[in-house]
Enzyme design. Structure first.
Site, PDB file in Angstrom:
ATOM      1  N   ASN A   7       0.857  -1.191   0.000  1.00 35.59           N
ATOM      2  CA  ASN A   7       0.000   0.000   0.000  1.00 35.59           C
ATOM      3  C   ASN A   7       0.893   1.242   0.000  1.00 35.59           C
ATOM      4  O   ASN A   7       1.685   1.448   0.927  1.00 35.59           O
ATOM      5  CB  ASN A   7      -0.900  -0.047   1.247  1.00 35.59           C
ATOM      6  CG  ASN A   7      -1.836   1.145   1.310  1.00 35.59           C
ATOM      7  OD1 ASN A   7      -1.415   2.276   1.082  1.00 35.59           O
ATOM      8  ND2 ASN A   7      -3.092   0.910   1.611  1.00 35.59           N
ATOM      9  N   HIS A  10       1.019   6.250   1.730  1.00 38.09           N
ATOM     10  CA  HIS A  10       1.765   7.204   2.556  1.00 38.09           C
ATOM     11  C   HIS A  10       2.914   7.877   1.827  1.00 38.09           C
ATOM     12  O   HIS A  10       3.469   8.856   2.331  1.00 38.09           O
ATOM     13  CB  HIS A  10       2.193   6.555   3.867  1.00 38.09           C
ATOM     14  CG  HIS A  10       1.006   6.270   4.730  1.00 38.09           C
ATOM     15  ND1 HIS A  10       0.007   7.199   4.924  1.00 38.09           N
ATOM     16  CD2 HIS A  10       0.619   5.166   5.413  1.00 38.09           C
ATOM     17  CE1 HIS A  10      -0.926   6.678   5.690  1.00 38.09           C
ATOM     18  NE2 HIS A  10      -0.578   5.447   6.000  1.00 38.09           N
ATOM     19  N   HIS A  43      -5.575   3.603  -1.691  1.00 37.18           N
ATOM     20  CA  HIS A  43      -6.892   3.971  -1.182  1.00 37.18           C
ATOM     21  C   HIS A  43      -7.197   5.390  -1.648  1.00 37.18           C
ATOM     22  O   HIS A  43      -6.537   6.337  -1.227  1.00 37.18           O
ATOM     23  CB  HIS A  43      -6.855   3.903   0.351  1.00 37.18           C
ATOM     24  CG  HIS A  43      -8.167   4.141   1.016  1.00 37.18           C
ATOM     25  ND1 HIS A  43      -8.317   4.053   2.379  1.00 37.18           N
ATOM     26  CD2 HIS A  43      -9.388   4.463   0.537  1.00 37.18           C
ATOM     27  CE1 HIS A  43      -9.579   4.313   2.702  1.00 37.18           C
ATOM     28  NE2 HIS A  43     -10.240   4.578   1.595  1.00 37.18           N
ATOM     29  N   ARG A  45      -9.328   8.078  -1.014  1.00 37.59           N
ATOM     30  CA  ARG A  45     -10.307   8.464   0.007  1.00 37.59           C
ATOM     31  C   ARG A  45     -11.200   9.572  -0.506  1.00 37.59           C
ATOM     32  O   ARG A  45     -10.801  10.381  -1.346  1.00 37.59           O
ATOM     33  CB  ARG A  45      -9.588   8.935   1.278  1.00 37.59           C
ATOM     34  CG  ARG A  45      -8.835   7.829   1.997  1.00 37.59           C
ATOM     35  CD  ARG A  45      -8.254   8.343   3.298  1.00 37.59           C
ATOM     36  NE  ARG A  45      -9.311   8.649   4.236  1.00 37.59           N
ATOM     37  CZ  ARG A  45      -9.640   7.877   5.281  1.00 37.59           C
ATOM     38  NH1 ARG A  45      -8.954   6.777   5.538  1.00 37.59           N
ATOM     39  NH2 ARG A  45     -10.618   8.211   6.075  1.00 37.59           N
ATOM     40  N   ARG A  49      -7.095  12.849   0.938  1.00 34.21           N
ATOM     41  CA  ARG A  49      -6.034  13.345   1.825  1.00 34.21           C
ATOM     42  C   ARG A  49      -4.653  12.878   1.385  1.00 34.21           C
ATOM     43  O   ARG A  49      -3.657  13.483   1.737  1.00 34.21           O
ATOM     44  CB  ARG A  49      -6.291  12.958   3.278  1.00 34.21           C
ATOM     45  CG  ARG A  49      -6.141  11.490   3.550  1.00 34.21           C
ATOM     46  CD  ARG A  49      -6.228  11.197   5.028  1.00 34.21           C
ATOM     47  NE  ARG A  49      -7.566  11.453   5.553  1.00 34.21           N
ATOM     48  CZ  ARG A  49      -8.024  10.912   6.686  1.00 34.21           C
ATOM     49  NH1 ARG A  49      -7.237  10.127   7.400  1.00 34.21           N
ATOM     50  NH2 ARG A  49      -9.238  11.155   7.105  1.00 34.21           N
ATOM     51  N   GLU A  70      -8.674   0.441  -2.876  1.00 40.97           N
ATOM     52  CA  GLU A  70      -9.539   0.472  -1.696  1.00 40.97           C
ATOM     53  C   GLU A  70     -10.466   1.663  -1.847  1.00 40.97           C
ATOM     54  O   GLU A  70     -10.012   2.761  -2.221  1.00 40.97           O
ATOM     55  CB  GLU A  70      -8.705   0.651  -0.429  1.00 40.97           C
ATOM     56  CG  GLU A  70      -7.784  -0.509  -0.150  1.00 40.97           C
ATOM     57  CD  GLU A  70      -6.905  -0.239   1.060  1.00 40.97           C
ATOM     58  OE1 GLU A  70      -7.015   0.846   1.667  1.00 40.97           O
ATOM     59  OE2 GLU A  70      -6.095  -1.101   1.379  1.00 40.97           O
ATOM     60  N   THR A 101      -8.212   3.772   8.425  1.00 41.85           N
ATOM     61  CA  THR A 101      -9.412   2.941   8.464  1.00 41.85           C
ATOM     62  C   THR A 101      -9.453   2.227   9.810  1.00 41.85           C
ATOM     63  O   THR A 101      -8.585   1.415  10.109  1.00 41.85           O
ATOM     64  CB  THR A 101      -9.366   1.908   7.317  1.00 41.85           C
ATOM     65  OG1 THR A 101      -8.965   2.579   6.134  1.00 41.85           O
ATOM     66  CG2 THR A 101     -10.709   1.266   7.098  1.00 41.85           C
ATOM     67  N   GLU A 151     -11.079  -9.220   3.070  1.00 40.16           N
ATOM     68  CA  GLU A 151      -9.799  -8.854   3.674  1.00 40.16           C
ATOM     69  C   GLU A 151     -10.055  -8.727   5.160  1.00 40.16           C
ATOM     70  O   GLU A 151     -10.833  -7.871   5.591  1.00 40.16           O
ATOM     71  CB  GLU A 151      -9.253  -7.534   3.097  1.00 40.16           C
ATOM     72  CG  GLU A 151      -7.932  -7.166   3.773  1.00 40.16           C
ATOM     73  CD  GLU A 151      -7.194  -6.007   3.120  1.00 40.16           C
ATOM     74  OE1 GLU A 151      -7.411  -5.749   1.916  1.00 40.16           O
ATOM     75  OE2 GLU A 151      -6.398  -5.360   3.834  1.00 40.16           O
ATOM     76  N   HIS A 191      -3.677  -4.527   7.758  1.00 42.79           N
ATOM     77  CA  HIS A 191      -3.782  -3.372   8.651  1.00 42.79           C
ATOM     78  C   HIS A 191      -2.896  -3.548   9.873  1.00 42.79           C
ATOM     79  O   HIS A 191      -3.087  -4.477  10.651  1.00 42.79           O
ATOM     80  CB  HIS A 191      -5.220  -3.067   9.099  1.00 42.79           C
ATOM     81  CG  HIS A 191      -5.410  -1.596   9.369  1.00 42.79           C
ATOM     82  ND1 HIS A 191      -5.003  -1.003  10.525  1.00 42.79           N
ATOM     83  CD2 HIS A 191      -5.894  -0.610   8.594  1.00 42.79           C
ATOM     84  CE1 HIS A 191      -5.257   0.294  10.457  1.00 42.79           C
ATOM     85  NE2 HIS A 191      -5.796   0.568   9.286  1.00 42.79           N
TER      86      HIS A 191
END
Ligand code: PXP
Length: 243
Positions: A7, A10, A43, A45, A49, A70, A101, A151, A191
């Site tokens: 992922n 970030h 993801h 969002r 963000r 996602e 999340t 998931e 996660h």
């Protein structure tokens, strides 16, 4: 063999801190692949963000491995997924004030909306997955909603890792994975996973894919993304051999 989904949200988080063009999450795609990523996860969002709409386009153009998007259960996100056709779409809950999340999707509590979203992405050939807590009711509801994969949220396990409570959280994950497989669902998990806590999750026999972000991007600050991904890839290969 366990698939490693990296992922890269970030990388975009760091970029958005300055709202400029770098670091670019599309660069991270190449380095993650060189490190052994089997999938790129991002993801988009609703509040944008970190990942932006344009990132999705460039990441899809760059990745040579499957891309897992996602997304929230909203008409806007379903339309974006249908337009861009990632390999898989993992529906997640979203609350604007959350840092990340926080819990799994309440599939049982919003069965109609989830079933429609799952059908809308499946119709155009996208694999529909649901991010849920390791809860038998949510697993059953996911199968009823037409998902092809779940998931399992590993956050609760990760929070108590290193304490006696970790055993029961791991047991919940293992039970949910077993139940999901019996219902014909593929089992993914993710996660909060890092090099220290990932082993027991990777040894759950039904788990075929892990999606890992924060710890890899965090470690990449010190050792580089390719090395951080390669290190995790090595751990997953060793753990899979022990199952
Ligand atoms: N899987 C899902 C569904 C997520 O929402 C996230 C966080 O965006 C992850 C995996 C990765 O979690 P982490 O960044 O804690 O590794």
């Amino acid at each position: 063999m366990i698939r490693l989904g990296v992922n890269i949200d970030h990388v975009a988080t760091v970029r958005q801190a300055r709202r400029i063009r770098e670091p670019d999450p599309a660069w991270a795609v190449v380095l993650a692949e060189l490190g052994g990523a089997d999938q790129i996860t991002l993801h988009l969002r609703e509040d944008r963000r970190h990942i932006q709409d344009d990132d999705l386009v460039r990441i899809l153009a760059t990745a040579t491995v499957p891309v897992n998007l996602e997304l929230a259960v909203t008409d806007e996100m379903v339309a974006i997924a249908r337009d861009h056709r990632p390999h898989s779409a993992t529906f997640v809950p979203e609350r604007r004030e959350e840092i990340t999340t926080e819990g799994g999707l309440d599939v049982a509590g919003q069965a109609g909306a989830v079933t429609r979203a799952v059908a809308a992405v499946a119709e155009v050939g996208i694999l529909p997955a649901l991010f849920i807590d390791p809860d038998p009711e949510q697993v059953a509801a996911s199968a009823d909603a037409g998902a092809r994969a779940v998931e399992l949220h590993t956050g609760a396990y990760c929070e108590v890792w290193g304490t006696p409570a970790a055993e029961s959280e791991l047991h919940r994950l293992a039970q949910a994975a077993d139940r999901a497989e019996r219902l014909g669902l593929r089992v993914h998990a993710g996660h909060g996973l890092n090099v220290r806590n990932v082993g027991p999750v990777a040894r759950i026999p039904q788990v075929e894919e892990l999606n890992i972000g924060h710890s890899l991007v965090g470690r990449a600050i010190f050792v580089g993304l390719q090395s951080a991904v390669a290190e995790m890839r090595g751990i997953l290969d060793r753990e899979a051999a022990r199952r």
